[in-house]
Design a protein around this motif. Structure first.
Motif, PDB file in Angstrom:
ATOM      1  N   LYS A  67       6.313   4.594  -8.643  1.00  0.00           N
ATOM      2  CA  LYS A  67       5.768   3.666  -9.637  1.00  0.00           C
ATOM      3  C   LYS A  67       5.328   4.432 -10.880  1.00  0.00           C
ATOM      4  N   GLU A 109      -4.131   5.274 -16.998  1.00  0.00           N
ATOM      5  CA  GLU A 109      -4.174   5.857 -15.655  1.00  0.00           C
ATOM      6  C   GLU A 109      -4.048   7.371 -15.712  1.00  0.00           C
ATOM      7  N   LYS A 145      -5.701   7.065  -5.934  1.00  0.00           N
ATOM      8  CA  LYS A 145      -5.784   6.406  -4.631  1.00  0.00           C
ATOM      9  C   LYS A 145      -4.549   5.550  -4.405  1.00  0.00           C
ATOM     10  N   GLY A 146      -4.382   5.141  -3.159  1.00  0.00           N
ATOM     11  CA  GLY A 146      -3.255   4.306  -2.819  1.00  0.00           C
ATOM     12  C   GLY A 146      -3.603   2.834  -2.928  1.00  0.00           C
ATOM     13  N   TYR A 147      -2.772   2.025  -2.299  1.00  0.00           N
ATOM     14  CA  TYR A 147      -2.954   0.587  -2.343  1.00  0.00           C
ATOM     15  C   TYR A 147      -3.435   0.073  -0.987  1.00  0.00           C
ATOM     16  N   ASP A 148      -3.900  -1.167  -0.973  1.00  0.00           N
ATOM     17  CA  ASP A 148      -4.508  -1.718   0.231  1.00  0.00           C
ATOM     18  C   ASP A 148      -3.564  -1.767   1.430  1.00  0.00           C
ATOM     19  N   ASN A 149      -2.271  -1.790   1.184  1.00  0.00           N
ATOM     20  CA  ASN A 149      -1.307  -1.865   2.286  1.00  0.00           C
ATOM     21  C   ASN A 149      -0.906  -0.489   2.808  1.00  0.00           C
ATOM     22  N   GLN A 150      -1.688   0.533   2.448  1.00  0.00           N
ATOM     23  CA  GLN A 150      -1.453   1.914   2.890  1.00  0.00           C
ATOM     24  C   GLN A 150      -0.174   2.516   2.321  1.00  0.00           C
ATOM     25  N   TYR A 151       0.236   2.013   1.169  1.00  0.00           N
ATOM     26  CA  TYR A 151       1.358   2.595   0.448  1.00  0.00           C
ATOM     27  C   TYR A 151       0.823   3.300  -0.799  1.00  0.00           C
ATOM     28  N   GLN A 210       3.159   4.337  -3.323  1.00  0.00           N
ATOM     29  CA  GLN A 210       4.128   3.994  -4.371  1.00  0.00           C
ATOM     30  C   GLN A 210       4.375   5.183  -5.308  1.00  0.00           C
ATOM     31  N   ARG A 229       4.061   8.193 -10.259  1.00  0.00           N
ATOM     32  CA  ARG A 229       2.813   8.607  -9.609  1.00  0.00           C
ATOM     33  C   ARG A 229       2.999   9.912  -8.835  1.00  0.00           C
TER      34      ARG A 229
END
Length: 255
Positions: free
Chosen positions: A61, A67, A50-56, A58, A188
């Protein structure tokens, strides 16, 4: 009322262009022409990543060992069916990665270090990743490699058979004869593409040609209302506004 929220802006645009559906699940840093996009879409769809809360997302990374195990095992449809402690002194069995490490240890897919640590936060290398995938997906590899396929991969190295198999199956981005950099960390984006390629070939029942399903246009009449031009005078878009729109495509405007 002068203040207009971002949500209101999106609704106004959707009303003005009713044939388009707006979605917020696109990652801002994964363009449509990215070589990782289809793989990321697929792994996101099956909830392996999944992505991050800011819709990025990454995509550059680095991915750590814990992971990578989780992503690979979910994508490979591995059941988490063991409660026996993994036995590593540096992991918390109650964390999100506990079940994945326990299963991997039980099946002898992974090993720890001589000091009885697993180092879950350590970046996974390309060589490690291929061996883990090979173990999880039960690759039919040769015990030895007869010829050197990359300039920096000796036939005597433990990872050579996994790299050779992955090259033959077209799982790698690298081309034969050049450098592979086996100790380089995986990002990623690279992880997504590698796992997507392997599960399509190795895991029964996996979709061979994954296509993100587009939302259906709304049926019947769509409410429509004109707004005054000055309504948008105080709004600044975060990106350039397109001049051409295509039917059944997704468009997001933020401001």
């Amino acid at each position: 009322m002068k203040k207009i929220t971002r949500t209101t802006i999106l609704l106004l645009i959707a009303a003005a262009v009713p044939q388009f559906s707006l979605a917020a699940d696109n990652f801002r840093d994964v363009p449509k022409n990215s070589r990782y996009k289809t793989a990321i879409d697929y792994l996101t769809e099956i909830k392996a990543i999944k992505g991050y809360d800011n819709q990025y997302f990454q995509p550059v990374k680095k991915v750590n060992r814990a992971e990578f195990l989780k992503i690979a095992m979910i994508a490979s449809k591995i059941p988490l069916d063991t409660e026996k402690p993994a036995g590593f002194q540096d992991i918390d069995e109650q964390t999100w990665y506990g079940p994945y490490i326990r299963k991997a240890v039980k099946e002898k897919w992974v090993e720890g270090y001589p000091d009885k640590s697993f180092r879950p936060e350590k970046s996974v290398s390309k060589a490690e990743a291929l061996k883990i995938l090979g173990k999880i997906q039960n690759w039919k590899i040769q015990s030895e490699t007869e010829k050197q396929i990359f300039q920096d991969v000796s036939v005597k190295e433990w990872h050579a058979p996994y790299i050779e198999y992955a090259l033959q199956k077209n799982y790698l981005e690298e081309k034969q004869g050049k450098y592979f950099h086996p100790n380089q960390s995986l990002s990623r984006g690279q992880t997504s593409l590698l796992i997507y390629k392997t599960v399509r070939s190795e895991i029964p029942g996996t979709k061979k040609d994954f296509i993100v399903q587009k939302p259906k246009p709304p049926e019947g009449k769509v409410p429509f209302a004109m707004v005054e031009e000055k309504t948008f005078n105080q709004i600044t878009l975060e990106s350039k506004f397109p001049t051409i729109f295509y039917k059944d495509e997704l468009y997001i405007f933020r401001g």
